[in-house]
Design an enzyme around this catalytic site. Sequence first.
Site, PDB file in Angstrom:
ATOM      1  N   GLU A   8       0.835  -1.203   0.000  1.00  0.00           N
ATOM      2  CA  GLU A   8       0.000   0.000   0.000  1.00  0.00           C
ATOM      3  C   GLU A   8       0.871   1.254   0.000  1.00  0.00           C
ATOM      4  O   GLU A   8       2.090   1.187   0.185  1.00  0.00           O
ATOM      5  CB  GLU A   8      -0.889   0.023   1.255  1.00  0.00           C
ATOM      6  CG  GLU A   8      -2.330  -0.416   1.019  1.00  0.00           C
ATOM      7  CD  GLU A   8      -3.184   0.711   0.455  1.00  0.00           C
ATOM      8  OE1 GLU A   8      -2.611   1.724  -0.002  1.00  0.00           O
ATOM      9  OE2 GLU A   8      -4.416   0.579   0.471  1.00  0.00           O
ATOM     10  N   ASN A  51      -5.303   6.369   7.227  1.00  0.00           N
ATOM     11  CA  ASN A  51      -5.213   5.438   6.095  1.00  0.00           C
ATOM     12  C   ASN A  51      -4.438   5.998   4.911  1.00  0.00           C
ATOM     13  O   ASN A  51      -3.451   5.434   4.477  1.00  0.00           O
ATOM     14  CB  ASN A  51      -6.626   5.050   5.679  1.00  0.00           C
ATOM     15  CG  ASN A  51      -6.680   4.049   4.561  1.00  0.00           C
ATOM     16  OD1 ASN A  51      -6.525   4.388   3.395  1.00  0.00           O
ATOM     17  ND2 ASN A  51      -6.880   2.788   4.903  1.00  0.00           N
ATOM     18  N   ASN A  99     -11.454   6.473   2.325  1.00  0.00           N
ATOM     19  CA  ASN A  99     -10.236   5.747   1.957  1.00  0.00           C
ATOM     20  C   ASN A  99      -9.292   6.663   1.185  1.00  0.00           C
ATOM     21  O   ASN A  99      -8.768   7.609   1.721  1.00  0.00           O
ATOM     22  CB  ASN A  99     -10.629   4.495   1.165  1.00  0.00           C
ATOM     23  CG  ASN A  99      -9.550   3.444   1.109  1.00  0.00           C
ATOM     24  OD1 ASN A  99      -8.371   3.749   1.123  1.00  0.00           O
ATOM     25  ND2 ASN A  99      -9.947   2.187   1.066  1.00  0.00           N
ATOM     26  N   ASP A 119     -10.201   2.011  -4.578  1.00  0.00           N
ATOM     27  CA  ASP A 119      -9.341   2.029  -3.394  1.00  0.00           C
ATOM     28  C   ASP A 119      -8.559   3.339  -3.406  1.00  0.00           C
ATOM     29  O   ASP A 119      -9.148   4.402  -3.402  1.00  0.00           O
ATOM     30  CB  ASP A 119      -8.431   0.804  -3.377  1.00  0.00           C
ATOM     31  CG  ASP A 119      -7.967   0.445  -1.968  1.00  0.00           C
ATOM     32  OD1 ASP A 119      -7.679   1.372  -1.193  1.00  0.00           O
ATOM     33  OD2 ASP A 119      -7.890  -0.744  -1.636  1.00  0.00           O
TER      34      ASP A 119
END
Length: 353
Positions: free
Chosen positions: A77, A164, A221, A272
Amino acid sequence: MASHPSNVDTRRRQWLKAGAALGAAAASGQALAQAFEFKPAQRYPDPAVEILDPSFGKYRLFSSTVEQVATGFRWVEGPVYFADGRYLLFSDIPNNRIIKFDETTNQWSVFRSPANFTNGHCRDRQGRLVSCEHLTRRVTRTEYDGSITVLADRYQGKRFNSPNDIVCKSDGSLWFTDPPFGIAGDWEGDKAASELPHAVYRIDPKDNSVTQVIADLNGPNGLAFSPDERKLYVIESRAQPYRVMWAYDVGADGQLSGKTRVIDANGPGALDGFKVDVDGNIWAGWGSSGAPGADPAKLDGVRVFNPQGKAIGHIHLPERCPNLCFGGPKRNRLYMASSHSVYALYVETRGAV
C-alpha cells in the site's frame, strides 16, 4: 519562517543519506511471502493496457509494457516517489515494514522495520516523508536525520481510528482519511474499539492544529486534489451498496462544500487508492467488489476515469491494486502497488503535484 533553499537542500541530502543507511542495514531482497512470477508482454502495444474510450488513446505509449519491479510481499500500500533519490517507498502492512525500491539498481530493500503498520504516505512541501500509522493510530513525519515527529494522534482528546491515506496541498496542509480498517483486527495493526467516527481531517501547516472536514462518509479511503486544488476527491469504501468517489469544492479557508458523486463502482468493481494526472484524469486502484458474478481476473488493475467520471482506460494486472503513484524523473511512470507485488508502466501523462 520559510527555510532558505540551500538549507532545505542540505537537510534533504541528510535525510536521503539517513534513509539509505536504514535500507542498507536491513536484509536486502528478503521476501516474507510468496514471490509471484510475471512475464511482461512480448509484443507492442501491451494488451494489458486497454482503451475503453478513444480519449484514452493519447495516454497509452505504444512501446511501453507493464513491468513487475518487486514482489514477495503480503499486502502492499501507500507508494510515494522520491525523485531526488530515484526511489519508491511503499508499505508492506502485515509484515510491518516500509520497502524501498531503487530505480537505479532495480533492487528493493527494507527501509524501516518495524514501521508501526504504516499505510499511506506522502511528501510534505519540504520533501520529508509523512506517514499514516495503524498501530499507533497517528500521522508522523520522518525528519532529515531519520527521527520521527508526531503530527497528530487524536482529535478533541480522542484517538484516531487508523489513519489510512494522506495528501499534501500546495499550502503545506495535510489531509488524511481515518477509517477503522487498521483496528478491525490484528492483521494490519492491533484490534481496538473506535473512539471517533469515520472522518477526514486537515492538519494546519502553521500550528499542526487538526480540523475535521468530513464526517458523513462510511469508510473514507483514498483521497486526492484536482490539479488546480479546487476540488478534493474522496473514496467512500463502505458506501452501500458499492464504493463511491465524491468530489468537494475546496474554499480558500479550507472549508468543503458542494458534495457531488463522481464515480460509482456500480457492482462488480471496487475503488481504493488513486492519483490524478495533470489533465485531471483519475487513475484508480481497482479490483473485485465481491458481488455475484464479479470476475477478479477481468477487474484487477487500474481503472482510469476522465474528470467527469467516465471510464476511459484499464490497465490489467494479475493482482488487485489498492494504491498507486506517478514517479520517475518526468513523473510519467505509474507505480502500482498490487497485493503481493509492485508493477510499473510508462504513460504519456504526468502526475499532478
